[in-house]
Design a protein around this motif. Structure first.
Motif, PDB file in Angstrom:
ATOM      1  N   THR A 169      57.327 -46.737  21.997  1.00 51.28           N
ATOM      2  CA  THR A 169      57.775 -47.571  23.113  1.00 51.28           C
ATOM      3  C   THR A 169      59.299 -47.565  23.201  1.00 51.28           C
ATOM      4  OG1 THR A 169      55.862 -48.934  22.656  1.00 51.28           O
ATOM      5  CG2 THR A 169      57.459 -49.828  24.190  1.00 51.28           C
ATOM      6  N   ASP A 170      59.952 -47.676  22.049  1.00 49.29           N
ATOM      7  CA  ASP A 170      61.426 -47.653  22.038  1.00 49.29           C
ATOM      8  C   ASP A 170      61.969 -46.377  22.671  1.00 49.29           C
ATOM      9  OD1 ASP A 170      61.549 -50.062  20.847  1.00 49.29           O
ATOM     10  OD2 ASP A 170      62.155 -49.347  18.862  1.00 49.29           O
ATOM     11  N   LYS A 173      61.260 -46.277  26.406  1.00 48.51           N
ATOM     12  CA  LYS A 173      62.139 -47.210  27.117  1.00 48.51           C
ATOM     13  C   LYS A 173      63.547 -46.647  27.226  1.00 48.51           C
ATOM     14  CE  LYS A 173      59.858 -51.632  26.560  1.00 48.51           C
ATOM     15  NZ  LYS A 173      59.784 -52.887  25.811  1.00 48.51           N
ATOM     16  N   ARG A 174      64.018 -46.082  26.137  1.00 49.60           N
ATOM     17  CA  ARG A 174      65.358 -45.499  26.177  1.00 49.60           C
ATOM     18  C   ARG A 174      65.444 -44.395  27.215  1.00 49.60           C
ATOM     19  NH1 ARG A 174      69.352 -46.281  22.531  1.00 49.60           N
ATOM     20  NH2 ARG A 174      68.883 -48.222  21.492  1.00 49.60           N
ATOM     21  N   ILE A 177      65.327 -45.929  30.626  1.00 47.80           N
ATOM     22  CA  ILE A 177      66.598 -46.563  30.985  1.00 47.80           C
ATOM     23  C   ILE A 177      67.587 -45.511  31.474  1.00 47.80           C
ATOM     24  CG2 ILE A 177      68.612 -47.761  30.023  1.00 47.80           C
ATOM     25  CD1 ILE A 177      66.536 -49.256  28.208  1.00 47.80           C
ATOM     26  N   LEU A 194      54.351 -49.944  29.444  1.00 50.57           N
ATOM     27  CA  LEU A 194      55.517 -49.882  30.311  1.00 50.57           C
ATOM     28  C   LEU A 194      55.087 -49.293  31.650  1.00 50.57           C
ATOM     29  CD1 LEU A 194      58.686 -50.253  30.191  1.00 50.57           C
ATOM     30  CD2 LEU A 194      58.800 -47.784  29.947  1.00 50.57           C
ATOM     31  N   ARG A 208      67.172 -50.873  34.991  1.00 51.10           N
ATOM     32  CA  ARG A 208      66.138 -50.425  34.057  1.00 51.10           C
ATOM     33  C   ARG A 208      66.241 -51.169  32.724  1.00 51.10           C
ATOM     34  NH1 ARG A 208      63.157 -45.403  34.878  1.00 51.10           N
ATOM     35  NH2 ARG A 208      62.073 -46.032  36.774  1.00 51.10           N
ATOM     36  N   CYS A 212      63.256 -53.105  31.158  1.00 47.35           N
ATOM     37  CA  CYS A 212      62.669 -52.628  29.906  1.00 47.35           C
ATOM     38  C   CYS A 212      62.965 -53.553  28.728  1.00 47.35           C
ATOM     39  CB  CYS A 212      63.172 -51.229  29.579  1.00 47.35           C
ATOM     40  SG  CYS A 212      62.657 -49.984  30.754  1.00 47.35           S
ATOM     41  N   LEU A 213      64.158 -54.123  28.692  1.00 46.56           N
ATOM     42  CA  LEU A 213      64.526 -54.840  27.470  1.00 46.56           C
ATOM     43  C   LEU A 213      65.049 -56.255  27.662  1.00 46.56           C
ATOM     44  CD1 LEU A 213      66.236 -52.042  25.332  1.00 46.56           C
ATOM     45  CD2 LEU A 213      63.983 -53.029  25.009  1.00 46.56           C
TER      46      LEU A 213
END
Ligand code: ADP
Ligand code: MG
Length: 625
Positions: A169-170, A173-174, A177, A194, A208, A212-213
C-alpha cells in the motif's frame, strides 16, 4: 577450483536478490512499468499480501508479439535511447525487472500492442515458454504467482500478510501521489485499499497526498513556487507545527521521479532545523525540475538516489525555497492546533448524567475548521512581508514597540506586580493587535489574551524561547557577534575530558556567539560570559547540551549550523520558564514581541506558541449558536 561463467539463470536469480526483496518490490517494478507505458488507469490486485498472487493491469501502449520474448530477458529495455544515461525520463531503464521477477516466480505477461492481437508468455523460475495467443482488450496484464518459490530462503524473510500489504500500500500510494494523471485501484483479495481518480489539476500531487495520506495537509502547508537558473521547485511544505514522527511524509521528486536523496533530504532538514526538534519531521511535497543533463539518476540500483552536477546550488535552492515559503506563513501555527484544542475540551456535566454535550464540541470543532479554511490565516498575524494597511505590519511593529520585554524582564525578574491597565478595560478600536490584549496569566505560564473576535492562549515559555532565539540570530547577523554579559562568579562545569577538548576547539566560534568558555583543568570548563539577550541561564545544562551536540556532529557542523544550534540551545535554557509571574504590561509586551518576531507561531521545537480560539467556535461550544 576452476573459473567459469555463471549461467544466465543464476545471474538472474542474483540480480533478483537485489531488485526484488519482497512482494512490494514486484508491485513497484510492475507498476512503474505500467506508468512508463503511458497508461491512464492501473489496477493492482494481490492475494495474501502478494505472496501468492500479484496482478497489475494497465491500459498503456502494450508489448508487441515480437517483443514479448525479448522483454523478459535481462538487460532489455525500450526506454534507453542511444544508451544515453544522461537523458532518462522514464522510471525504468535498466531492463532488469521482468527478468528478475521471472527468475524467482511464475510470471505471465499478457499484452496487446496497438491494433494487433493479444499474446502471452510465461516465465517459470527462469524457464521461458513459447508465446501463445491470448485475450486482452488493451494494454498489459502482468501476473506473478508463487513469488520466491524458487528461492525459499527469501520466503523466510517475509513478514505477516498484514505487513506485506502495508508495504505494498505504501509503495502504491507513493506512486499514486507522484502520478496524479493516472487512476489507481489497489485491492487485496476483494478489499479495496486505494481508489483514486486521475487529475490534471495544478496542485494534483498535493491533492493526491491529501487523498492518500493526510486529509488536512494543504490547509497546514505553505505553497512553494521557486524558479532559478533553469531549476524549478514547486509543491507544498507543511507548517512546522504540522509535524510527524518519521520522515516517511517527505515526497521529493526530481523530474517527476520520486527520490530519497540524501542531499535533498539534508536540505529539507536544514530548512526546518530551526523549527523542529530532532525527532520530528515535516510533511513535504516538492517537485524539482531540472534539465535531464544536469542530473544523473543512475546512481542507485533501485534508483532512489540521484546525483546532481552542481550539488551545492541545488542544496541552496531547496533550502531557500522552503525557508521562503515558511517565511510567508511564518506566524501561523497549524490549524489543527486550535481544532485539537476545542475537541479536547471537556464540558462539565454532573457525573451521573450522560454527557449530552459532546455534539456541541464536535460542532465547535467544525466551526473552527470552517473558519480555518477561510479566515483563519488572515486572522493570524500577517507575516513579515504581508502588507497590512500602508506599512508592512512587521515594520509597523518594529517601530512602535521599541520596548523590549526580554532584557527588562530578565534583569528585574522579581519586579512587583503592577497592573498598569485595568484588567477589565476594553481594547479600543484603534489597537486591534493580532494577538490582542493580555488579560491574565494562568498556571504561571499561560497568558490569556482577548482580540476582537477570539481568545488567544499563549505558552509564554515557548513564545519567549522563540523570541530570544530570533533576537540572537538577528544580533549575530548584524554584528557578527552576540553581545555578552559578564558573570560575577564564573560558572565551573564538569564534563568528560573529550567534551572539554571538543568545546575548547570551538571556543572562538562560541565566543562570537556570546559564550566565553575557558579550560579549568582536565575535566572542567569555566564560563565567564553569556549572551546578554538571553538573560539568566541554566549554564551547566546549556554547556552540557552544546558539548553533546558538538560530540555528535563533530566537525561536520558549519558555522551557520553551529549558530542555529547554539542559539537554539541558549534560547531553550534561558527562556522565561513556566513558573514566572508576569504582570499585564510584561504580558502585553511579550505579545507585541511575538507579533514582530518572525516564526513566532511555533517554538524552536515545532510546538505551537499560541492557540487562537474564535468566538464563533466558543459560542458553538456553549450552544449559543
Ligand atoms: P525497464 O523497465 O527497466 O525497461 P523491465 O524489465 O521492467 O525493464 O521491462 C522491460 C521492457 O518491457 C520495458 O522496457 C518495456 O519495453 C516492456 N514493458 C514492461 N512492462 C510493460 C508494460 N506494462 N507496458 C508496456 N511495456 C512494458
Ligand atoms: Mg521496469
Amino acid at each position: 577450483m576452476s573459473i567459469r561463467h555463471l549461467s544466465s539463470h543464476t545471474i538472474n536469480k542474483i540480480a533478483a536478490g537485489e531488485v526484488i526483496e519482497r512482494p512490494a518490490s514486484v508491485v513497484k517494478e510492475l507498476t512503474e512499468n505500467a506508468i512508463d507505458s503511458g497508461a491512464t488507469e492501473i489496477i493492482i490486485t494481490t492475494h495474501q499480501g502478494g505472496r501468492n498472487y500479484i496482478s497489475i493491469q494497465d491500459n498503456g501502449c502494450g508489448i508487441s508479439k515480437e517483443e514479448l520474448p525479448i522483454c523478459i530477458e535481462r538487460h532489455t529495455t525500450s526506454k534507453l535511447k542511444d544508451d544515453n544515461l544522461f537523458d532518462i525520463k522514464s522510471l525504468g531503464f535498466r531492463g532488469e525487472a521482468l527478468a528478475s521477477i521471472g527468475a524467482v516466480s511464475r510470471l505471465t505477461v499478457t499484452s496487446r500492442n496497438k491494433n494487433n492481437d493479444a499474446w502471452a508468455i510465461d516465465v517459470n523460475g527462469g524457464e521461458v515458454s513459447e508465446i501463445r495467443p491470448a485475450r486482452l482488450e488493451k494494454g498489459t496484464h502482468m501476473e506473478v504467482r508463487d513469488l520466491f518459490f524458487s528461492t525459499p530462503a527469501r520466503l523466510k524473510f517475509l513478514k505477516t500478510e498484514r505487513s506485506e500489504n502495508q508495504y505494498i500500500t505504501d509503495i502504491v500510494k507513493r506512486l499514486a501521489i507522484t502520478n496524479p494523471e493516472i487512476s489507481f485501484i489497489l485491492k487485496n483479495e476483494n478489499k479495496t485499499l486505494l481508489d483514486v481518480k486521475a487529475s490534471s489539476a495544478e496542485d494534483a500531487v498535493a491533492e493526491r497526498l491529501q487523498q492518500c495520506l493526510y486529509p488536512d495537509f494543504i490547509e497546514n502547508a505553505a505553497p512553494v513556487n521557486h524558479q532559478l537558473d533553469g531549476v524549478s521547485i514547486k509543491g507544498y511544505v507543511g507548517l512546522p507545527t504540522y509535524n510527524k514522527g518519521n520522515s516517511q511524509a517527505q515526497f521529493l521528486f526530481v523530474n517527476n521521479r520520486p527520490v530519497k536523496d540524501k542531499l535533498l533530504i539534508g536540505a529539507v532538514r536544514g530548512a526546518y532545523q530551526d523549527y523542529l526538534a530532532r525527532n520530528r519531521y515535516p510533511v513535504v511535497v516538492l517537485s524539482i525540475n531540472i534539465e535531464a543533463a544536469e542530473v544523473d539518476v543512475n546512481v542507485h540500483p533501485t534508483k532512489a538516489e540521484v546525483r546532481f552536477r552542481d550539488e551545492q546550488s541545488i542544496r541552496r535552492l531547496v533550502f531557500h525555497a522552503i525557508q521562503g515559503a515558511l517565511n510567508n506563513a511564518s506566524q501561523s501555527a497549524s490549524t489543527t492546533v486550535a481544532e485539537e484544542a476545542i475537541s479536547r475540551m471537556q464540558i462539565n456535566t454532573i457525573p451521573t448524567q450522560n454527557n449530552t454535550h459532546q455534539p456541541l464540541i464536535a460542532e465547535a470543532a467544525q466551526a473552527l475548521r470552517e473558519a480555518n479554511a477561510g479566515e483563519y490565516r488572515s486572522a493570524n498575524i500577517p507575516s513579515a512581508n504581508t502588507t497590512y494597511g500602508r506599512k508592512s505590519f512587521y515594520q509597523q511593529n518594529q517601530s512602535s514597540f521599541s520596548r523590549n520585554i526580554i532584557p527588562s524582564s530578565v534583569s528585574s525578574p522579581e519586579r512587583p506586580q503592577d497592573n498598569g491597565r485595568s484588567e477589565n478595560q476594553e481594547p479600543t478600536a484603534n489597537d486591534d493587535f493580532a494577538l490582542g490584549h493580555a488579560r491574565c496569566q494562568l498556571h504561571e505560564n499561560y497568558i490569556i489574551a482577548q482580540t476582537n473576535h477570539s481568545i488567544v492562549i499563549v505558552d509564554q515559555h515557548a513564545a519567549h524561547e522563540r523570541i530570544v532565539y530570533e533576537r540572537m540570530k538577528q544580533a549575530y547577523r548584524k554584528q557578527q557577534y552576540i553581545p555578552t554579559q559578564q558573570l560575577l562568579i564564573p560558572e565551573i562545569i564538569a564534563l568528560e575530558p573529550s567534551q572539554v577538548d571538543i568545546l575548547l576547539a570551538k571556543s572562538d566560534s562560541l565566543k562570537e556567539l556570546g559564550l566565553v568558555v575557558e579550560r579549568f583543568g582536565e575535566t572542567e570548563v569555566a564560563i565567564r560570559e553569556t549572551p546578554a539577550i538571553a538573560g539568566e541561564l541554566d549554564i551547566a545544562g546549556l554547556i552540557k547540551d552544546i558539548a553533546n551536540d558538538l560530540e555528535e556532529s563533530g566537525d561536520a557542523l558549519s558555522l551557520q549550523e553551529l549558530l542555529e544550534n547554539v542559539c537554539g540551545t541558549i534560547a531553550c535554557h534561558g527562556s522565561v520558564r513556566s513558573g514566572r509571574r508576569l504582570n499585564i504590561q510584561e504580558m502585553d509586551a511579550l505579545l507585541r514581541d511575538m507579533e514582530s518576531t518572525p516564526y513566532s507561531g511555533q517554538c524552536n521545537h515545532g510546538r505551537p506558541t499560541y492557540v487562537e480560539l474564535s468566538l464563533d467556535a466558543i459560542e458553538k461550544l456553549f450552544g449559543r449558536k
